[in-house]
Design a protein around this motif. Structure first.
Motif, mmCIF file in Angstrom:
data_model
loop_
_atom_site.group_PDB
_atom_site.id
_atom_site.type_symbol
_atom_site.label_atom_id
_atom_site.label_comp_id
_atom_site.label_asym_id
_atom_site.label_seq_id
_atom_site.Cartn_x
_atom_site.Cartn_y
_atom_site.Cartn_z
ATOM 1 N N LEU A 174 1.128 7.777 -9.862
ATOM 2 C CA LEU A 174 -0.200 7.149 -9.778
ATOM 3 C C LEU A 174 -0.612 6.931 -8.326
ATOM 4 O O LEU A 174 -1.748 7.205 -7.946
ATOM 5 C CB LEU A 174 -0.189 5.788 -10.478
ATOM 6 N N PHE A 204 3.848 -1.263 -4.415
ATOM 7 C CA PHE A 204 3.126 -0.119 -3.856
ATOM 8 C C PHE A 204 3.886 0.516 -2.695
ATOM 9 O O PHE A 204 3.780 1.712 -2.459
ATOM 10 C CB PHE A 204 1.713 -0.520 -3.437
ATOM 11 N N VAL A 221 -6.898 9.165 -13.015
ATOM 12 C CA VAL A 221 -6.555 9.512 -11.644
ATOM 13 C C VAL A 221 -5.545 10.668 -11.558
ATOM 14 O O VAL A 221 -5.666 11.548 -10.708
ATOM 15 C CB VAL A 221 -6.115 8.259 -10.855
ATOM 16 N N ILE A 227 -3.941 9.081 -5.954
ATOM 17 C CA ILE A 227 -5.176 8.457 -5.459
ATOM 18 C C ILE A 227 -5.743 9.257 -4.300
ATOM 19 O O ILE A 227 -5.035 9.531 -3.337
ATOM 20 C CB ILE A 227 -4.910 7.024 -4.946
ATOM 21 N N LEU A 265 -5.030 0.860 -0.309
ATOM 22 C CA LEU A 265 -3.651 0.545 -0.698
ATOM 23 C C LEU A 265 -2.826 -0.029 0.440
ATOM 24 O O LEU A 265 -1.842 -0.703 0.208
ATOM 25 C CB LEU A 265 -2.969 1.811 -1.221
ATOM 26 N N LYS A 322 -4.586 -3.796 -6.406
ATOM 27 C CA LYS A 322 -3.798 -4.351 -5.304
ATOM 28 C C LYS A 322 -4.599 -5.388 -4.524
ATOM 29 O O LYS A 322 -4.044 -6.380 -4.058
ATOM 30 C CB LYS A 322 -3.326 -3.247 -4.367
ATOM 31 N N ALA A 323 -5.903 -5.144 -4.379
ATOM 32 C CA ALA A 323 -6.729 -6.047 -3.581
ATOM 33 C C ALA A 323 -6.714 -7.485 -4.095
ATOM 34 O O ALA A 323 -6.888 -8.416 -3.323
ATOM 35 C CB ALA A 323 -8.167 -5.521 -3.528
ATOM 36 N N VAL A 324 -6.509 -7.664 -5.404
ATOM 37 C CA VAL A 324 -6.626 -9.024 -5.949
ATOM 38 C C VAL A 324 -5.338 -9.589 -6.557
ATOM 39 O O VAL A 324 -5.290 -10.771 -6.884
ATOM 40 C CB VAL A 324 -7.744 -9.096 -7.029
ATOM 41 N N SER A 325 -4.292 -8.754 -6.732
ATOM 42 C CA SER A 325 -3.156 -9.193 -7.545
ATOM 43 C C SER A 325 -1.963 -9.677 -6.734
ATOM 44 O O SER A 325 -1.638 -9.125 -5.692
ATOM 45 C CB SER A 325 -2.688 -8.048 -8.447
ATOM 46 N N ASP A 326 -1.300 -10.702 -7.267
ATOM 47 C CA ASP A 326 -0.032 -11.143 -6.693
ATOM 48 C C ASP A 326 1.097 -10.250 -7.191
ATOM 49 O O ASP A 326 1.986 -9.870 -6.455
ATOM 50 C CB ASP A 326 0.260 -12.587 -7.106
ATOM 51 N N SER A 356 2.896 -7.114 -5.788
ATOM 52 C CA SER A 356 1.993 -6.006 -5.430
ATOM 53 C C SER A 356 2.453 -5.206 -4.225
ATOM 54 O O SER A 356 2.634 -3.989 -4.301
ATOM 55 C CB SER A 356 0.597 -6.505 -5.122
ATOM 56 N N GLU A 357 2.623 -5.918 -3.123
ATOM 57 C CA GLU A 357 2.911 -5.237 -1.869
ATOM 58 C C GLU A 357 4.170 -4.374 -2.011
ATOM 59 O O GLU A 357 4.193 -3.203 -1.665
ATOM 60 C CB GLU A 357 3.119 -6.283 -0.774
ATOM 61 N N HIS A 417 -5.311 -9.916 -1.583
ATOM 62 C CA HIS A 417 -6.124 -11.104 -1.297
ATOM 63 C C HIS A 417 -6.799 -11.064 0.074
ATOM 64 O O HIS A 417 -7.232 -12.082 0.578
ATOM 65 C CB HIS A 417 -5.301 -12.386 -1.432
ATOM 66 N N LEU A 451 -5.725 1.613 -8.761
ATOM 67 C CA LEU A 451 -4.615 0.900 -8.128
ATOM 68 C C LEU A 451 -5.044 0.113 -6.900
ATOM 69 O O LEU A 451 -4.569 -0.992 -6.672
ATOM 70 C CB LEU A 451 -3.511 1.883 -7.716
ATOM 71 N N ALA A 452 -5.944 0.680 -6.114
ATOM 72 C CA ALA A 452 -6.362 -0.004 -4.890
ATOM 73 C C ALA A 452 -7.130 -1.278 -5.231
ATOM 74 O O ALA A 452 -6.966 -2.303 -4.581
ATOM 75 C CB ALA A 452 -7.209 0.932 -4.034
ATOM 76 N N VAL A 453 -7.952 -1.210 -6.278
ATOM 77 C CA VAL A 453 -8.691 -2.389 -6.727
ATOM 78 C C VAL A 453 -7.714 -3.455 -7.204
ATOM 79 O O VAL A 453 -7.820 -4.631 -6.856
ATOM 80 C CB VAL A 453 -9.686 -2.009 -7.853
ATOM 81 N N PRO A 496 -11.550 -0.777 -1.492
ATOM 82 C CA PRO A 496 -10.222 -1.392 -1.466
ATOM 83 C C PRO A 496 -9.197 -0.321 -1.076
ATOM 84 O O PRO A 496 -9.310 0.818 -1.512
ATOM 85 C CB PRO A 496 -10.001 -1.840 -2.917
#
Lengths: 328, 322
Positions: B254, B243, A187, B258, A261, B219-223, B239-240, A266, B215-217, A259
């Motif tokens: 990074l 970022f 990236v 994006i 940012l 973030k979508a699933v990680s605590d 995560s939140e 979740h 990173l977006a992927v 997805p």
């Protein structure tokens, strides 16, 4: 669009396969003018790469192309192999996804650059060498003189892509086609390569086509975007209009499925159910209809044509377009 | 080191070092990495190619021998286990790979592929195996009656990844390492698989180590997210928070790099030129210093330790952004 440098008119690419005819590109019209950047976006198998090969006249031997590819006043589909060879590399250049396969592994960077330059331009060895050094410097390669003696494997992926871009730019092409130029790169390197392409495109007033699966890549760096699905262009618009006033449900779904940012972890993604249709078994109606949440009866029976929305530059192919936003 | 995620983490990696020898040279793939993953948590591990994230995942599973360090799974140090004891432990830890098509034996039927872990684990009753296979295939959204007898080439990439996920779940593992599970998939399919992983995590009570470069992927699933650069951890945090307020300049780089799918967000031109140095001869001190706008003499001489910069957020930087 008479002023366009390149215009693809009613292009159809058919590929014979053991399962029957595969229509990779289905009646596509596109145009791009000098100094402009067109993005072609779509998922694997949507025909975006076949379309670029049709433009370059580099289709597989068995493929059949119909329609016209007008470039700088001549129809490329009617040119002899010799004339095409002169054109490619000189006026029409291409950068592929994987620089390792587009560069020759057994020749030095210098040989490949100098060979391309001398093939198309009347320069002696010393001049061609000097030009190669300038090109490598222009694409951001440190110590360009030493690099001339190196082989592709001695460079990183990002550096190899810079060399591939230098080769593509070496004869000041009028049109550069970049087919997933950054997909194989990290990236942080991707951003640098996209900046480099944009800068050179501006500086040389080239026309450029960026082919990608990534809506993020086209958003900030193209003037116009064409979205492809199952071989057809399903929506085409100036970039800001496409992102703000999209009418085609597929475009909306593709953007929503990314997805992002700024979304909390979740959060379930609005996925597109199902998968693209089998290209050897074309659907009678809209190819996206089986996956589309707006789909109605007509969508399964009849193919929607690409037609203008509020402005003539914005085209979409849908019977149940997303309502136009009221805001100006 | 204060990297505690929970009082009783399921997975605890302590000072892990992994090196490869290539042509007489040593590649420092993972250098002194410590991590904890709480039960039921998803830890995202991000970094660019060659940063050691996949090696770390494999070393956790003992598919790659560590030079030093410990991998404590539910209190057992996997690095000291051998033979049957390690095999027993591995049932509880599974791995999903990037290329779903290459991960499936092209000559075997789906039903047999998914049943194989049960065979290896000694489940002798074929009816019991069949029942379990049917259950996981249904769970990943495939019809067992339709798919069991078919071969991998009859399926798309997304469906193959569903099959791989089913296979990884058939032994009822507690911990699953997902190594770039959606990188090879198209956008529309990627969202389906990410949603499926989240569903499976809830349904089977899984703990996940989710390795990806996107990173977006992640973030979508990680605590929580851990950022890796050239074999070392740069930053770990929720995560939140990570970022929104990255502390390490590399994390910030990074995020900035994006491409955003919004034409109003003009691509920043501030990304520094340069590429990651070779892991054969990583820079002294902070490994990111050669590309870092904030680097000074101290960064070259002293390796920055991970330290607390905000609640739950740790960064290994002498000049953090927060």
């Amino acid at each position: 669009m008479t002023s366009a440098l390149l215009s693809v008119e009613n292009a159809v690419v058919d590929l014979p396969t053991p399962r029957g005819n595969l229509r990779a590109v289905d009646h596509v019209d596109l145009a791009v003018g000098a100094g402009r950047t067109l993005g072609i976006v779509g998922e694997s198998g949507c025909g975006k790469t076949m379309l670029s090969r049709a433009i370059l006249q580099l289709l597989p031997k068995k493929a059949r192309l119909s329609g016209r590819v007008m470039f700088d006043g001549q129809d490329l589909t009617k040119l002899s192999a010799e004339k095409l060879r002169k054109l490619r590399g000189r006026s029409l250049a291409v950068v592929f996804q994987d620089p390792m396969t587009s560069l020759n592994p057994v020749l030095t960077i210098g040989t490949q650059l100098i060979e391309t330059i001398q093939e198309h331009l009347e320069l002696d060895l010393a001049e061609a060498r000097q030009r190669s050094i300038e090109l490598l410097a222009a694409v951001g390669i440190p110590a360009p003189e030493q690099r001339l003696a190196q082989y592709p494997h001695q460079l990183s992926g990002g550096m190899r892509q810079r060399v591939a871009i230098a080769v593509a730019l070496s004869c000041e092409p009028q049109l550069l086609i970049a087919d997933e130029p950054t997909t194989a790169l990290d990236v942080t390197i991707q951003a640098q390569i996209l900046d480099l392409l944009a800068r050179e495109q501006q500086r040389r007033h080239m026309a450029m086509i960026i082919i990608t699966h990534d809506l993020g890549v086209v958003a900030g760096r193209t003037d116009e975007v064409a979205v492809m699905y199952a071989g057809r262009v399903v929506e085409r618009a100036p970039t800001p209009v496409l992102f703000k006033q999209m009418r085609m449900p597929y475009t909306e779904a593709l953007l929503a499925a990314l997805p992002k940012l700024d979304v909390a972890p979740h959060t379930p993604l609005p996925a597109i159910s199902g998968r693209p249709p089998d290209p050897t078994r074309p659907l009678k109606g809209c190819s996206f209809s089986p996956r589309c949440r707006y789909s109605g009866e007509r969508c399964g029976a009849e193919k929607p044509q690409l037609s203008p929305a509020e402005t003539p530059e914005h085209l979409y192919a849908c019977f149940h377009p997303i309502a136009a936003k009221v805001s100006a | 080191m204060m990297l505690q995620a929970a009082p009783d983490p399921l997975m605890k990696v302590e000072n892990l070092v992994v090196e490869y020898s290539v042509g007489g040279k040593t590649i420092h793939a993972v250098s002194d990495v410590s991590l904890e993953i709480a039960r039921g948590e998803t830890l995202g591990l991000v970094g660019e190619s060659g940063c050691g994230k996949s090696t770390l995942g494999r070393a956790v599973l003992q598919l790659r021998q560590a030079v030093s360090g410990k991998v404590l799974f539910d209190g057992h140090d996997l690095t000291t286990l051998k033979g049957e004891a390690l095999r027993q432990m591995r049932r509880r830890v599974q791995l999903i790979f990037q290329d779903p098509i290459a991960s499936l034996n092209p000559r075997r039927r789906i039903g047999d592929i998914v049943a194989e872990p049960l065979v290896i684990a000694g489940v002798k009753d074929p009816e019991e195996r069949k029942r379990r296979v049917a259950e996981v295939l249904a769970a990943v959204g495939l019809d067992p009656a339709l798919v069991s007898g078919r071969l991998p080439h009859e399926f798309s990439g997304g469906q193959c990844q569903r099959i791989c996920i089913a296979r990884s779940l058939v032994l009822n593992p507690e911990f699953v390492i997902c190594d770039e599970p959606v990188s090879a998939l198209d956008v529309s399919i990627r969202a389906q698989i990410l949603n499926l992983l989240e569903e499976m995590k809830a349904r089977y009570g899984l703990t996940l180590l989710f390795i990806a470069h996107d990173l977006a992927v992640v973030k979508a699933v990680s605590d929580r997210v851990a950022v890796m650069y050239l074999g070392r951890l740069c930053e770990v945090g929720p995560s939140e928070q990570l970022f929104a307020r990255p502390a390490h300049p590399y994390t910030a780089l990074l995020i900035e790099a994006i491409p955003v799918p919004d034409p109003d967000v003009r691509p920043t031109q501030s990304v520094p030129v340069g590429e990651p140095p070779s892991p054969i001869a990583p820079p002294s001190g902070c490994r990111f210093r050669t590309r870092c706008p904030r680097a000074d003499a101290r960064c070259a001489s002293e390796v920055p330790e991970l330290r607390l910069v905000a609640t739950g957020q740790f960064a290994a930087c002498h000049h953090p952004l927060i």
